[in-house]
Design a protein around this motif. Structure first.
Motif, mmCIF file in Angstrom:
data_model
loop_
_atom_site.group_PDB
_atom_site.id
_atom_site.type_symbol
_atom_site.label_atom_id
_atom_site.label_comp_id
_atom_site.label_asym_id
_atom_site.label_seq_id
_atom_site.Cartn_x
_atom_site.Cartn_y
_atom_site.Cartn_z
ATOM 1 N N ALA A 91 0.815 -1.216 0.000
ATOM 2 C CA ALA A 91 0.000 0.000 0.000
ATOM 3 C C ALA A 91 0.849 1.267 0.000
ATOM 4 O O ALA A 91 0.427 2.295 -0.539
ATOM 5 C CB ALA A 91 -0.934 0.007 1.204
ATOM 6 N N SER A 92 2.023 1.227 0.584
ATOM 7 C CA SER A 92 2.864 2.433 0.691
ATOM 8 C C SER A 92 3.117 3.120 -0.641
ATOM 9 O O SER A 92 2.922 4.331 -0.747
ATOM 10 C CB SER A 92 4.185 2.103 1.375
ATOM 11 O OG SER A 92 3.966 1.778 2.704
ATOM 12 N N PRO A 93 3.562 2.394 -1.685
ATOM 13 C CA PRO A 93 3.781 3.076 -2.966
ATOM 14 C C PRO A 93 2.501 3.702 -3.527
ATOM 15 O O PRO A 93 2.527 4.797 -4.087
ATOM 16 C CB PRO A 93 4.305 1.978 -3.883
ATOM 17 C CG PRO A 93 4.868 0.938 -2.975
ATOM 18 C CD PRO A 93 4.025 1.000 -1.735
ATOM 19 N N ALA A 94 1.375 3.013 -3.371
ATOM 20 C CA ALA A 94 0.113 3.537 -3.880
ATOM 21 C C ALA A 94 -0.287 4.810 -3.135
ATOM 22 O O ALA A 94 -0.757 5.772 -3.747
ATOM 23 C CB ALA A 94 -0.989 2.489 -3.761
ATOM 24 N N VAL A 95 -0.090 4.825 -1.831
ATOM 25 C CA VAL A 95 -0.423 6.009 -1.033
ATOM 26 C C VAL A 95 0.466 7.177 -1.442
ATOM 27 O O VAL A 95 0.004 8.317 -1.556
ATOM 28 C CB VAL A 95 -0.304 5.703 0.476
ATOM 29 C CG1 VAL A 95 -0.405 6.970 1.305
ATOM 30 C CG2 VAL A 95 -1.360 4.703 0.895
ATOM 31 N N GLU A 96 1.737 6.914 -1.693
ATOM 32 C CA GLU A 96 2.650 7.976 -2.123
ATOM 33 C C GLU A 96 2.215 8.554 -3.469
ATOM 34 O O GLU A 96 2.235 9.775 -3.662
ATOM 35 C CB GLU A 96 4.076 7.435 -2.214
ATOM 36 C CG GLU A 96 4.694 7.162 -0.866
ATOM 37 C CD GLU A 96 6.054 6.495 -0.979
ATOM 38 O OE1 GLU A 96 6.718 6.635 -2.027
ATOM 39 O OE2 GLU A 96 6.447 5.835 -0.006
ATOM 40 N N VAL A 97 1.817 7.697 -4.416
ATOM 41 C CA VAL A 97 1.357 8.162 -5.726
ATOM 42 C C VAL A 97 0.108 9.021 -5.570
ATOM 43 O O VAL A 97 -0.007 10.097 -6.173
ATOM 44 C CB VAL A 97 1.085 6.967 -6.669
ATOM 45 C CG1 VAL A 97 0.325 7.404 -7.912
ATOM 46 C CG2 VAL A 97 2.394 6.294 -7.055
ATOM 47 N N LEU A 98 -0.840 8.577 -4.749
ATOM 48 C CA LEU A 98 -2.066 9.341 -4.537
ATOM 49 C C LEU A 98 -1.779 10.672 -3.857
ATOM 50 O O LEU A 98 -2.385 11.691 -4.182
ATOM 51 C CB LEU A 98 -3.062 8.527 -3.711
ATOM 52 C CG LEU A 98 -3.676 7.327 -4.430
ATOM 53 C CD1 LEU A 98 -4.513 6.500 -3.456
ATOM 54 C CD2 LEU A 98 -4.508 7.771 -5.615
ATOM 55 N N SER A 99 -0.840 10.667 -2.942
ATOM 56 C CA SER A 99 -0.466 11.906 -2.265
ATOM 57 C C SER A 99 0.149 12.904 -3.246
ATOM 58 O O SER A 99 -0.186 14.098 -3.222
ATOM 59 C CB SER A 99 0.518 11.596 -1.139
ATOM 60 O OG SER A 99 0.928 12.771 -0.514
ATOM 61 N N ARG A 100 1.026 12.416 -4.114
ATOM 62 C CA ARG A 100 1.633 13.297 -5.123
ATOM 63 C C ARG A 100 0.583 13.812 -6.089
ATOM 64 O O ARG A 100 0.591 14.983 -6.477
ATOM 65 C CB ARG A 100 2.734 12.554 -5.892
ATOM 66 C CG ARG A 100 4.037 12.455 -5.119
ATOM 67 C CD ARG A 100 5.192 12.039 -6.018
ATOM 68 N NE ARG A 100 4.919 10.857 -6.793
ATOM 69 C CZ ARG A 100 5.290 9.621 -6.457
ATOM 70 N NH1 ARG A 100 5.962 9.411 -5.348
ATOM 71 N NH2 ARG A 100 4.997 8.595 -7.245
ATOM 72 N N LEU A 101 -0.351 12.949 -6.483
ATOM 73 C CA LEU A 101 -1.427 13.347 -7.402
ATOM 74 C C LEU A 101 -2.266 14.449 -6.761
ATOM 75 O O LEU A 101 -2.571 15.457 -7.406
ATOM 76 C CB LEU A 101 -2.297 12.147 -7.761
ATOM 77 C CG LEU A 101 -3.502 12.419 -8.647
ATOM 78 C CD1 LEU A 101 -3.070 12.956 -10.001
ATOM 79 C CD2 LEU A 101 -4.337 11.177 -8.807
ATOM 80 N N GLU A 102 -2.649 14.257 -5.502
ATOM 81 C CA GLU A 102 -3.432 15.268 -4.805
ATOM 82 C C GLU A 102 -2.654 16.588 -4.717
ATOM 83 O O GLU A 102 -3.213 17.667 -4.951
ATOM 84 C CB GLU A 102 -3.792 14.780 -3.401
ATOM 85 C CG GLU A 102 -4.642 15.781 -2.621
ATOM 86 C CD GLU A 102 -4.971 15.303 -1.231
ATOM 87 O OE1 GLU A 102 -6.047 15.678 -0.746
ATOM 88 O OE2 GLU A 102 -4.142 14.580 -0.633
#
Length: 107
Positions: A91-102
């Motif tokens: 989940a960590s990489p996915a959360v980082e991608v979503l955070s950058r997108l936001e």
């Protein structure tokens, strides 16, 4: 010392919607087998006992006898182990991608 956690047994136990319902019943406090059977009233007692046995073998339920009653306690350690080993790592990489997108969208 607790026995090692067998991921396969935990995943097998969690794969059943009925067993997840039983775990939900035990989330707030331990229950007797009779109380668990009453909460899963669409199944007979023998079937509920089979599900409890699978949960016990996976280490998710710890039974305790008090007189004639069997109390079933939820053990969260196998779930935490699955989370730490599988879910958080992926989940960590996915959360980082979503955070950058936001962050990019808010600029």
């Amino acid at each position: 010392m607790a026995p090692p956690i067998d991921d396969d047994k935990v995943f097998k136990a969690l794969a059943s919607a009925t067993r997840r319902r039983i775990l939900d019943q035990l989330k707030d406090h331990p229950k007797t087998t009779g109380e668990v059977c009453a909460a899963v009233d669409d199944l007979d007692r023998c079937t509920v006992m089979q599900h409890l046995r699978v949960l016990e073998q996976a280490g998710l339920v710890i039974p305790q006898r008090k007189g004639r009653e069997r109390w079933n306690h939820l053990s969260v350690l196998p779930i935490k182990h699955i989370y730490d080993r599988w879910i958080s790592e992926y989940a960590s990489p996915a959360v980082e991608v979503l955070s950058r997108l936001e962050s990019d969208l808010n600029q």
